[in-house]
Scaffold this active site. Structure first.
Site, PDB file in Angstrom:
ATOM      1  N   GLU A 208       0.873  -1.169   0.000  1.00 47.55           N
ATOM      2  CA  GLU A 208       0.000   0.000   0.000  1.00 47.55           C
ATOM      3  C   GLU A 208       0.904   1.211   0.000  1.00 47.55           C
ATOM      4  OE1 GLU A 208      -1.491   3.219   1.365  1.00 47.55           O
ATOM      5  OE2 GLU A 208      -2.207   2.125   3.123  1.00 47.55           O
TER       6      GLU A 208
ATOM      7  N   CYS B 113      -2.361   8.220   4.014  1.00 47.57           N
ATOM      8  CA  CYS B 113      -2.302   7.812   2.605  1.00 47.57           C
ATOM      9  C   CYS B 113      -3.578   8.175   1.864  1.00 47.57           C
ATOM     10  CB  CYS B 113      -2.037   6.313   2.501  1.00 47.57           C
ATOM     11  SG  CYS B 113      -0.398   5.819   3.076  1.00 47.57           S
TER      12      CYS B 113
END
Length: 481
Positions: free
Chosen positions: A249, A283
């Site tokens: 990720e 994120c």
């Protein structure tokens, strides 16, 4: 953090000294004071941790799923009982307000309880054969030893996603936290130790990038699970020994679209939360907003006014602060560079754009809203990962879809509209792994969470998070005519 754990590693169920003899200094970003000195592990430490995980895997893989579930529930309960010290360690080493850190710890505990339940639902299949007398079974088996590399922005929650899912699947694991946030990981492993988890099932090595490279390159590691920057992810791919599964990720650079049919109050509140929560160091933070021209001035004015009222403070001194410092000097420099670049190219600074007066002793930066941004500005095509939001106007859906999809990132996107046609048109055309409409919670624990394009591959959360640590076996049995 107890003295027993300071500067030590957790390997094979014991707190041990590092073979390297080297230490890393951890500092509080709010005042730059020394928090702790922890071990900077070398290849010998990594070898010991991986060897312990390999030995433990030979028994842990066969432990009944209901028993593994009991261990995960016990860890979740221990985390809940240690909520305050875990949260304080997060705030002390990375700066987020204590109220946010407490929320992170509560979600961490829920993660272990969620995967405890999923552990007992590791189902296979019976596949029909075209010949009589044969039965095909499809079984799911644990991959093996996992190397987990986690970042500093959510130093416990992002470890927990990997820990809980991998242990539930029957894997064993070696965790390497960020060098900026090792003390909270040490506290977490104290909870694991106290919960009765068998020795070697979960191991912790602290250290710098060199430690991480030694771990992902170790030949006995069967899978790498990584959350972090795109550059580091690319380096890991080159470092991994042999062919093995990886889940990554990576960066987000997430857009927000506010259409002419949006509830503007909801859009402003959503942008305020997802742009400046954790000082924008998420994120899935909103990095850039595209607002329909008819709503543009009102949106930017209302958002700037709200952002200007956010309370920025040391999260341990003022526990209910809206925002703390950014985590390190590198992030502070990047925020300043992005804001200066936008200003030089003609953006209007509607609020912020500076370090708060009297707070120069820490890595503080004021919540910043930049209007009249263009796509060539860094804030609109590079992930800032700090408290700065670029805003631009648009006219048509085709135009805004092209702008939103124009960067290499594909983690999350946000849409505010009360129009059903726009909802489905944008939901389908936005090239992101997660799209949230009229809300800014793009990830929930029981749905798959992952990116596409330059934002990585593989999934965490949900059933899919557990599946990432399992491999399939086809068992075809002949049992008669």
């Amino acid at each position: 953090m107890t003295d027993e754990r300071t500067g030590r590693l957790y390997i094979n169920g014991n707190w041990v000294d590092s073979a390297s003899g080297r230490l890393l200094s951890v500092h509080n970003p709010a005042n730059l004071e020394l928090v702790a000195e922890v071990a900077d592990s070398d290849e010998r430490d990594v070898d010991l941790a991986v060897a312990a995980a390999c030995r433990a895997f030979e028994s842990w893989r066969w432990v009944n799923p209901s028993v593994r579930a009991g261990h995960l529930h016990a860890i979740g309960q221990r985390i809940a009982e240690s909520e305050r010290p875990l949260a304080e360690s997060i705030t002390r080493e990375m700066g987020k307000p204590l109220s946010e850190a407490l929320g992170e710890v509560r979600k961490l505990a829920k993660t272990f309880h969620f995967y405890a339940e999923e552990t007992t639902r590791t189902l296979g299949a019976i596949v029909p054969n075209e010949e009589d007398g044969f039965t095909s079974l499809v079984e799911r088996e644990p991959i093996g030893v996992v190397a987990a590399i986690s970042p500093w922005n959510y130093p416990l929650e992002l470890i927990g996603w990997k820990l809980a899912a991998s242990l539930g699947a029957g894997c064993t694991i070696v965790v390497k936290p960020s060098e900026y946030t090792p003390t909270s990981a040490i506290e977490l492993f104290g909870c694991l130790a106290a919960s009765g988890l068998p020795a070697g099932v979960a191991n912790l090595v602290t250290g710098s990038g060199e430690t991480g490279r030694a771990l992902v390159a170790h030949p006995a590691v069967n899978k790498v699970a990584f959350t972090g920057s795109s550059d580091t992810g690319a380096a890991i791919v080159k470092t991994v020994a042999g062919v093995k599964p990886m889940s990554m990720e990576l960066g987000g650079n997430c857009p927000m679209i506010v259409t002419e049919h949006a509830d503007l109050t909801g859009a402003v509140n959503g942008a305020l939360r997802r742009s400046f929560r954790n000082a924008g160091q998420i994120c899935i933070a909103i990095n850039r907003a595209y607002v329909h021209a008819d709503r543009y001035e009102e949106f930017t004015q209302r958002l700037a006014s709200a952002a200007d009222r956010l309370v920025v403070a040391d999260g341990l001194v003022k526990e209910d602060a809206d925002m703390g410092p950014v985590a390190n000097a590198e992030i502070l420099e990047k925020v300043e560079r992005h804001v200066d670049d936008a200003r030089a190219k003609g953006a209007r600074v509607r609020c912020g754009g500076r370090r708060p007066a009297g707070m120069e002793s820490g890595y503080f930066y004021a919540p910043t809203v930049l209007a009249d941004c263009t796509q060539d500005m860094l804030v609109m095509h590079e992930e800032t990962f700090g408290p700065a939001l670029g805003v631009a106007a648009y006219r048509s859906l085709d135009e805004v879809v092209e702008l939103a999809n124009s960067t290499p990132a594909g983690l999350a996107a946000y849409v505010y509209t009360e129009n059903l046609t726009e909802t489905f048109a944008l939901g389908r055309r936005l090239d992101f792994g997660n799209v949230a409409v009229n809300n800014v919670d793009a990830g929930i624990i029981n749905a798959p969470y992952g990116g596409r394009k330059g934002s990585g591959y593989g999934y965490e959360h949900g059933r899919e998070g557990l599946d990432g640590y399992l491999q399939l076996k086809h068992l075809r049995i002949r049992h008669g005519a």
